[in-house]
Scaffold this motif. Structure first.
Motif, PDB file in Angstrom:
ATOM      1  N   ALA A  70       0.760  -1.295   0.083  1.00  0.00           N
ATOM      2  CA  ALA A  70       0.029   0.104  -0.022  1.00  0.00           C
ATOM      3  C   ALA A  70       0.855   1.295   0.076  1.00  0.00           C
ATOM      4  O   ALA A  70       2.169   1.309   0.629  1.00  0.00           O
ATOM      5  CB  ALA A  70      -0.946   0.115   1.323  1.00  0.00           C
ATOM      6  N   GLN A  71       0.508   2.163  -0.698  1.00  0.00           N
ATOM      7  CA  GLN A  71       1.213   3.582  -0.791  1.00  0.00           C
ATOM      8  C   GLN A  71      -0.170   4.700  -0.696  1.00  0.00           C
ATOM      9  O   GLN A  71      -1.060   4.579  -1.066  1.00  0.00           O
ATOM     10  CB  GLN A  71       1.737   3.804  -1.882  1.00  0.00           C
ATOM     11  N   PRO A  72       0.495   5.796  -0.033  1.00  0.00           N
ATOM     12  CA  PRO A  72      -0.828   6.988  -0.150  1.00  0.00           C
ATOM     13  C   PRO A  72      -0.718   7.428  -1.553  1.00  0.00           C
ATOM     14  O   PRO A  72       0.380   7.575  -2.097  1.00  0.00           O
ATOM     15  CB  PRO A  72      -0.138   7.942   0.736  1.00  0.00           C
ATOM     16  N   SER A  73      -1.876   7.781  -1.873  1.00  0.00           N
ATOM     17  CA  SER A  73      -2.027   8.330  -3.276  1.00  0.00           C
ATOM     18  C   SER A  73      -2.027   9.819  -3.258  1.00  0.00           C
ATOM     19  O   SER A  73      -1.730  10.432  -2.164  1.00  0.00           O
ATOM     20  CB  SER A  73      -3.597   7.877  -3.674  1.00  0.00           C
ATOM     21  N   THR A  74      -2.202  10.486  -4.400  1.00  0.00           N
ATOM     22  CA  THR A  74      -2.166  12.130  -4.315  1.00  0.00           C
ATOM     23  C   THR A  74      -3.042  12.539  -3.614  1.00  0.00           C
ATOM     24  O   THR A  74      -2.892  13.636  -2.909  1.00  0.00           O
ATOM     25  CB  THR A  74      -2.220  12.335  -5.954  1.00  0.00           C
ATOM     26  N   ASN A  75      -4.375  12.335  -3.582  1.00  0.00           N
ATOM     27  CA  ASN A  75      -5.455  12.641  -2.754  1.00  0.00           C
ATOM     28  C   ASN A  75      -5.404  12.527  -1.342  1.00  0.00           C
ATOM     29  O   ASN A  75      -5.094  11.136  -1.005  1.00  0.00           O
ATOM     30  CB  ASN A  75      -7.008  12.393  -3.210  1.00  0.00           C
ATOM     31  N   PRO A  76      -5.585  13.534  -0.554  1.00  0.00           N
ATOM     32  CA  PRO A  76      -5.301  13.162   0.732  1.00  0.00           C
ATOM     33  C   PRO A  76      -6.172  12.123   1.413  1.00  0.00           C
ATOM     34  O   PRO A  76      -7.427  12.138   1.150  1.00  0.00           O
ATOM     35  CB  PRO A  76      -5.845  14.544   1.492  1.00  0.00           C
ATOM     36  N   GLY A  77      -5.532  10.859   1.887  1.00  0.00           N
ATOM     37  CA  GLY A  77      -6.291   9.865   2.373  1.00  0.00           C
ATOM     38  C   GLY A  77      -6.624   8.586   1.666  1.00  0.00           C
ATOM     39  O   GLY A  77      -6.871   7.597   2.105  1.00  0.00           O
ATOM     40  N   ALA A  78      -6.420   8.971   0.369  1.00  0.00           N
ATOM     41  CA  ALA A  78      -6.680   7.847  -0.679  1.00  0.00           C
ATOM     42  C   ALA A  78      -5.626   7.053  -0.657  1.00  0.00           C
ATOM     43  O   ALA A  78      -4.222   7.277  -0.384  1.00  0.00           O
ATOM     44  CB  ALA A  78      -6.918   8.404  -1.972  1.00  0.00           C
ATOM     45  N   ILE A  79      -5.473   5.670  -1.009  1.00  0.00           N
ATOM     46  CA  ILE A  79      -4.469   4.650  -0.772  1.00  0.00           C
ATOM     47  C   ILE A  79      -4.643   3.788  -2.073  1.00  0.00           C
ATOM     48  O   ILE A  79      -5.833   3.433  -2.551  1.00  0.00           O
ATOM     49  CB  ILE A  79      -4.883   3.800   0.326  1.00  0.00           C
ATOM     50  N   ILE A  80      -3.285   3.690  -2.690  1.00  0.00           N
ATOM     51  CA  ILE A  80      -3.166   2.487  -3.625  1.00  0.00           C
ATOM     52  C   ILE A  80      -2.628   1.291  -3.072  1.00  0.00           C
ATOM     53  O   ILE A  80      -1.874   1.198  -2.361  1.00  0.00           O
ATOM     54  CB  ILE A  80      -1.841   3.039  -4.515  1.00  0.00           C
ATOM     55  N   VAL A  81      -3.361   0.325  -3.471  1.00  0.00           N
ATOM     56  CA  VAL A  81      -3.387  -0.896  -2.839  1.00  0.00           C
ATOM     57  C   VAL A  81      -3.118  -2.069  -3.995  1.00  0.00           C
ATOM     58  O   VAL A  81      -3.842  -2.157  -5.145  1.00  0.00           O
ATOM     59  CB  VAL A  81      -4.634  -1.463  -1.981  1.00  0.00           C
TER      60      VAL A  81
END
Lengths: 124, 124
Positions: A70-81
């Motif tokens: 998992a990594q944080p995405s560009t939008n606050p709080g969004a997550i890439i899984v």
């Protein structure tokens, strides 16, 4: 990044348990703006996505997660899984490898699936 | 979604050609805020990411893309790219399967890599 890893683990546990038990129970995870690309087929919105998932031609399926990142995405709080794992279909002895990517977006104290890309990985 | 598919194809062609020829040439694709998770190891920023990529213990490597899927991300213009493919290392006869996810973010008329998650997929 302990927090997003916990969210990713909790999400994937819920997602695959729900998928394997009753695919229609995945409906609350999607929104009208959600996208699913399933083996190259593009679907937009909860209704189309659920129709696709429910139409998949296997009766019994079990997902086993092999890797989960998992990594944080560009939008606050969004997550890439990003998930890789094995799919056991209808009691078949030869599990299929799969890769799946989600982008989870926070909303109303929970997360919904904005992006969902699923691929089976066939051998060389 | 023809446009984002074209961007995804152009990006991955450039990325893997550059990777296989000279990993240091990937530097302009990353930024200080870029993240790479490589086989579970988390790296932040251009310098750390390039150091990791250049330290990988193979001399000759060739990526062959098997599947490529792209979806628009939450941020305007950003793109989620999911790749599966084969990695041929140092003339080895047994290619390794890999999965890689990128989030590309538009900036100054081009794109940089915000998220990058790489995993080898081992057989069942």
């Amino acid at each position: 990044m302990a927090d997003i890893n916990a969210v990713a683990t909790q999400f994937t546990d819920f997602y695959y348990t729900s998928f394997d038990r009753d695919r229609s129970s995945l409906e609350p995870l999607y929104r009208p703006e959600s996208m699913l690309t399933f083996e190259g087929t593009q679907l937009l919105g909860t209704a189309n996505i659920l129709e696709k998932l429910k139409s998949l031609p296997f009766q019994n399926v079990q997902h086993k997660v092999t890797t989960l990142d998992a990594q944080p995405s560009t939008n606050p709080g969004a997550i890439i899984v990003s998930v890789t794992g094995l799919l056991l279909v209808d009691g078949g002895e030869n599990p299929l490898q799969f890769s799946q990517v989600f982008q989870l977006v926070p909303s109303d104290g929970t997360y919904f699936v904005f992006n969902d890309i699923f691929r089976l990985n066939y051998g060389a």
